[in-house]
Design an enzyme around this catalytic site. Structure first.
Site, mmCIF file in Angstrom:
data_model
loop_
_atom_site.group_PDB
_atom_site.id
_atom_site.type_symbol
_atom_site.label_atom_id
_atom_site.label_comp_id
_atom_site.label_asym_id
_atom_site.label_seq_id
_atom_site.Cartn_x
_atom_site.Cartn_y
_atom_site.Cartn_z
ATOM 1 C CD GLU A 119 29.194 36.289 46.112
ATOM 2 O OE1 GLU A 119 29.360 36.154 45.019
ATOM 3 O OE2 GLU A 119 30.352 36.246 47.170
ATOM 4 C CD GLU A 133 32.589 38.485 36.003
ATOM 5 O OE1 GLU A 133 32.307 39.522 35.062
ATOM 6 O OE2 GLU A 133 33.528 37.794 35.693
ATOM 7 C CG HIS A 214 40.083 39.534 38.287
ATOM 8 N ND1 HIS A 214 38.789 39.080 37.484
ATOM 9 C CD2 HIS A 214 39.994 39.488 39.400
ATOM 10 C CE1 HIS A 214 37.870 38.928 38.541
ATOM 11 N NE2 HIS A 214 38.400 39.426 39.573
ATOM 12 N NE ARG A 216 36.308 37.132 29.822
ATOM 13 C CZ ARG A 216 36.908 36.119 30.428
ATOM 14 N NH1 ARG A 216 36.865 36.207 31.750
ATOM 15 N NH2 ARG A 216 37.389 35.157 29.637
ATOM 16 C CG HIS A 246 43.673 37.146 37.457
ATOM 17 N ND1 HIS A 246 43.462 36.344 36.435
ATOM 18 C CD2 HIS A 246 42.724 36.928 38.298
ATOM 19 C CE1 HIS A 246 42.532 35.494 36.526
ATOM 20 N NE2 HIS A 246 42.118 35.822 37.763
HETATM 21 C C1 UD1 Z 1 37.311 34.168 36.130
HETATM 22 C C2 UD1 Z 1 35.694 34.701 36.296
HETATM 23 C C3 UD1 Z 1 35.613 35.822 37.202
HETATM 24 C C4 UD1 Z 1 36.214 35.709 38.544
HETATM 25 C C5 UD1 Z 1 37.540 35.406 38.170
HETATM 26 C C6 UD1 Z 1 38.257 35.323 39.668
HETATM 27 C C7 UD1 Z 1 34.369 34.221 34.248
HETATM 28 C C8 UD1 Z 1 33.714 34.359 32.951
HETATM 29 N N1 UD1 Z 1 35.240 34.804 34.949
HETATM 30 O O1 UD1 Z 1 37.737 35.345 35.617
HETATM 31 O O2 UD1 Z 1 34.156 36.008 37.222
HETATM 32 O O3 UD1 Z 1 35.915 37.029 39.123
HETATM 33 O O4 UD1 Z 1 37.690 34.325 37.422
HETATM 34 O O5 UD1 Z 1 39.698 35.279 39.504
HETATM 35 O O6 UD1 Z 1 33.993 32.997 34.976
HETATM 36 N N2 UD1 Z 1 44.496 31.093 33.972
HETATM 37 C C9 UD1 Z 1 45.559 30.397 34.225
HETATM 38 N N3 UD1 Z 1 45.678 29.755 35.326
HETATM 39 C C10 UD1 Z 1 44.727 29.864 36.319
HETATM 40 C C11 UD1 Z 1 43.481 30.665 36.103
HETATM 41 C C12 UD1 Z 1 43.645 31.483 34.916
HETATM 42 O O7 UD1 Z 1 46.598 30.183 33.339
HETATM 43 O O8 UD1 Z 1 44.584 29.201 37.274
HETATM 44 C C13 UD1 Z 1 44.545 32.017 32.848
HETATM 45 C C14 UD1 Z 1 44.300 30.941 31.397
HETATM 46 O O9 UD1 Z 1 44.944 31.482 30.270
HETATM 47 C C15 UD1 Z 1 42.714 31.431 31.475
HETATM 48 C C16 UD1 Z 1 42.732 32.649 31.690
HETATM 49 O O10 UD1 Z 1 43.532 32.989 32.692
HETATM 50 O O11 UD1 Z 1 42.116 30.914 30.064
HETATM 51 C C17 UD1 Z 1 41.127 33.162 31.879
HETATM 52 O O12 UD1 Z 1 40.714 32.688 32.784
HETATM 53 P P1 UD1 Z 1 38.988 32.871 32.851
HETATM 54 O O13 UD1 Z 1 38.632 31.987 34.153
HETATM 55 O O14 UD1 Z 1 38.251 32.503 31.775
HETATM 56 O O15 UD1 Z 1 38.774 34.057 33.293
HETATM 57 P P2 UD1 Z 1 39.192 35.092 34.701
HETATM 58 O O16 UD1 Z 1 39.667 36.461 34.102
HETATM 59 O O17 UD1 Z 1 40.339 34.284 35.291
HETATM 60 N N1 UDP Z 2 43.219 35.933 46.467
HETATM 61 C C1 UDP Z 2 44.344 34.904 47.023
HETATM 62 N N2 UDP Z 2 45.481 35.065 46.266
HETATM 63 C C2 UDP Z 2 45.897 36.269 45.564
HETATM 64 C C3 UDP Z 2 44.858 37.229 45.256
HETATM 65 C C4 UDP Z 2 43.630 37.039 45.999
HETATM 66 O O1 UDP Z 2 43.957 33.997 47.675
HETATM 67 O O2 UDP Z 2 46.879 36.297 45.073
HETATM 68 C C5 UDP Z 2 41.890 35.637 47.166
HETATM 69 C C6 UDP Z 2 41.410 36.815 47.948
HETATM 70 O O3 UDP Z 2 41.583 36.701 49.242
HETATM 71 C C7 UDP Z 2 39.742 36.607 47.641
HETATM 72 C C8 UDP Z 2 39.830 35.862 46.414
HETATM 73 O O4 UDP Z 2 41.054 35.326 46.040
HETATM 74 O O5 UDP Z 2 39.062 35.671 48.759
HETATM 75 C C9 UDP Z 2 39.276 36.947 45.216
HETATM 76 O O6 UDP Z 2 39.608 36.405 43.945
HETATM 77 P P1 UDP Z 2 39.666 37.053 42.572
HETATM 78 O O7 UDP Z 2 39.922 38.573 42.816
HETATM 79 O O8 UDP Z 2 40.293 36.469 41.769
HETATM 80 O O9 UDP Z 2 37.907 37.230 42.330
HETATM 81 P P2 UDP Z 2 36.749 37.736 42.698
HETATM 82 O O10 UDP Z 2 36.608 37.757 43.996
HETATM 83 O O11 UDP Z 2 36.929 39.339 41.895
HETATM 84 O O12 UDP Z 2 35.480 37.139 41.799
#
Ligand code: UD1
Ligand code: UDP
Length: 385
Positions: A119, A133, A214, A216, A246
């Site tokens: 990607e 990102e 989600h 930031r 999320h």
């Molecule tokens: C991250 C990625 C973002 C991606 C997104 C997909 C970075 C900086 N951010 O953002 O690019 O689009 O994931 O969803 O790489 N948490 C849980 N359990 C989980 C996941 C997250 O508790 O399974 C909570 C935790 O408190 C964690 C927080 O979410 O510290 C933030 O997670 P983080 O991966 O830093 O940021 P995302 O907003 O998830």
């Molecule tokens: N998705 C999932 N469960 C959910 C919400 C999203 O499996 O409750 C899947 C969705 O089909 C897609 C991916 O997660 O393939 C998108 O993830 P997210 O929105 O967290 O990240 P991004 O694509 O913005 O990086």
């Protein structure tokens, strides 16, 4: 025999890399393939691994509650070193634009390992949006050796940054491979308790609006405006909002504070991938700031309103499968309203062709990797540094 290390850490990377990992594992004679998860995500990552029946070889176990980018980056970089030393891969595959991808790629560069970027080439050229990102993917692009671009437009972006065209391979997006494969499983055999739960939640004959978010850069005011718009949409006749929230506390806290116990709005936990696909199929429109969902939804004929101000996916806007609505309450509400009740604009959006792939992206990547020896002899792999 080439040694391949696939590395990822978050839900979307896992969904998009699972079919590639499984494709490499089928080629046991040519590749020794191992998987390293960083566990930047935990529960949301486990959901994907269990659906695709994947067991990691290494787990960096970095996630902290409400983690920050500094410690996240530093922990991944520190811990990935041991994995490189143990497995000594020839190639490391990273995906997209997360902090996991950027930090693993940087580590691979320090360790002298070739980097394959899946990607590759998506750009807004606005370093603050999406944050972080855009910079994660630009940095990864600078240091990658091979760039697997999902579209011709992504390839053009890389060419304009003086990446050697021999090292860019247009493949389509692996998310379509994941989606089509998962849909087959879903249609044939898959039933799970989440789907039964969703089925019981939905009111027959209402138009379902699926919401996720989600980013930031939307946290804070952006999410407040989004929640206001959702409240107004929930008052429209015959609609029902389903919002798998999320787990990021900066999202979850505000969404539950603003939208809990509002009529016609169901806040639920993140869904497993098959349950989410099931729900996308049931939905009328999707409101999201997600990247992956913008790529998947057109394959299911679902219009997407993108709650962001910039896009690295202009192909979807051009194809007419998404509309950018930003985070302005009125714009989100009025666009949703007109799509809900104007059947001609709805049918135009829902029948547009998906520009992101045909489900054969992994085949193209594997085929390139199989021919790499000839390729490297014929073309000196060029470095941009
Ligand atoms: C991250 C990625 C973002 C991606 C997104 C997909 C970075 C900086 N951010 O953002 O690019 O689009 O994931 O969803 O790489 N948490 C849980 N359990 C989980 C996941 C997250 O508790 O399974 C909570 C935790 O408190 C964690 C927080 O979410 O510290 C933030 O997670 P983080 O991966 O830093 O940021 P995302 O907003 O998830
Ligand atoms: N998705 C999932 N469960 C959910 C919400 C999203 O499996 O409750 C899947 C969705 O089909 C897609 C991916 O997660 O393939 C998108 O993830 P997210 O929105 O967290 O990240 P991004 O694509 O913005 O990086």
């Amino acid at each position: 025999m080439k040694k391949i290390l696939i590395a990822f850490g978050t839900r979307p990377e896992a969904i998009k890399m699972a079919p590639l990992y499984n494709s490499f594992r089928l080629e046991k004679e040519l590749f020794e393939t191992k998987l390293c998860i960083t566990s930047q995500h935990k529960e949301m990552l486990t959901q994907v691994l269990s659906f695709f029946q994947i067991k990691p070889d290494y787990d960096l176990d970095v996630m902290q509650p409400n983690q920050n980018l500094f410690s996240l980056t530093a922990n991944i970089l520190n811990k990935i070193k041991n994995v490189f030393e143990d497995f000594k891969p020839d190639y490391v595959f990273v995906h997209g634009d997360t902090t996991t991808s950027m930090a693993v790629a940087l580590g691979a560069f320090y360790a002298g390992i070739k980097i394959c970027h899946i990607e590759a080439g998506l750009r807004t050229y606005n370093k603050l949006s999406p944050f972080p990102e855009e910079i994660n993917r630009q940095l990864t692009g600078r240091i990658a050796d091979f760039h697997f671009a999902p579209t011709e437009q992504a390839k053009q972006n890389l060419l304009s940054e003086h990446i050697n065209s021999n090292n860019i391979i247009v493949t389509g997006n692996t998310v379509i491979d994941a989606l089509l494969e998962s849909k087959k499983i879903l249609n044939n055999v898959y039933t799970n308790s989440e789907i039964q739960f969703l089925d019981s939640l939905l009111t027959p004959n209402k138009k379902i609006i699926l919401v996720t978010g989600h980013r930031r850069e939307n946290q804070g005011d952006g999410f407040i405006h989004i929640c206001e718009a959702l409240k107004k949409i929930a008052n429209l006749p015959d609609v029902e909002i389903v919002y798998p929230v999320h787990l990021n506390p900066n999202v979850k806290d505000i969404v539950y504070q603003k939208l809990n116990n509002i009529e016609n709005i169901h806040l639920i936990s993140p869904l497993s991938y098959p349950a989410f696909i099931w729900l996308m199929q049931k939905s009328y429109i999707i409101l999201t700031d997600s990247g992956g969902i913008q790529e998947e939804a057109p394959s299911l004929g679902k219009p997407v309103l993108v709650m962001r101000n910039t896009t690295e996916r202009p192909e979807a806007v051009k194809a007419g499968t998404v509309i950018m609505v930003g985070t302005d309450t009125h714009k989100i509400f009025s666009t949703a309203q007109s799509l809900l009740y104007n059947s001609s604009s709805y049918s135009q959006m829902s029948t547009a062709i998906n520009p992101y792939g045909d489900g054969f992206a992994c085949k193209r990547i594997i085929s390139f990797m199989k021919n790499l020896d000839h390729y490297e002899k014929d073309n000196q792999v060029s470095s941009i540094l």
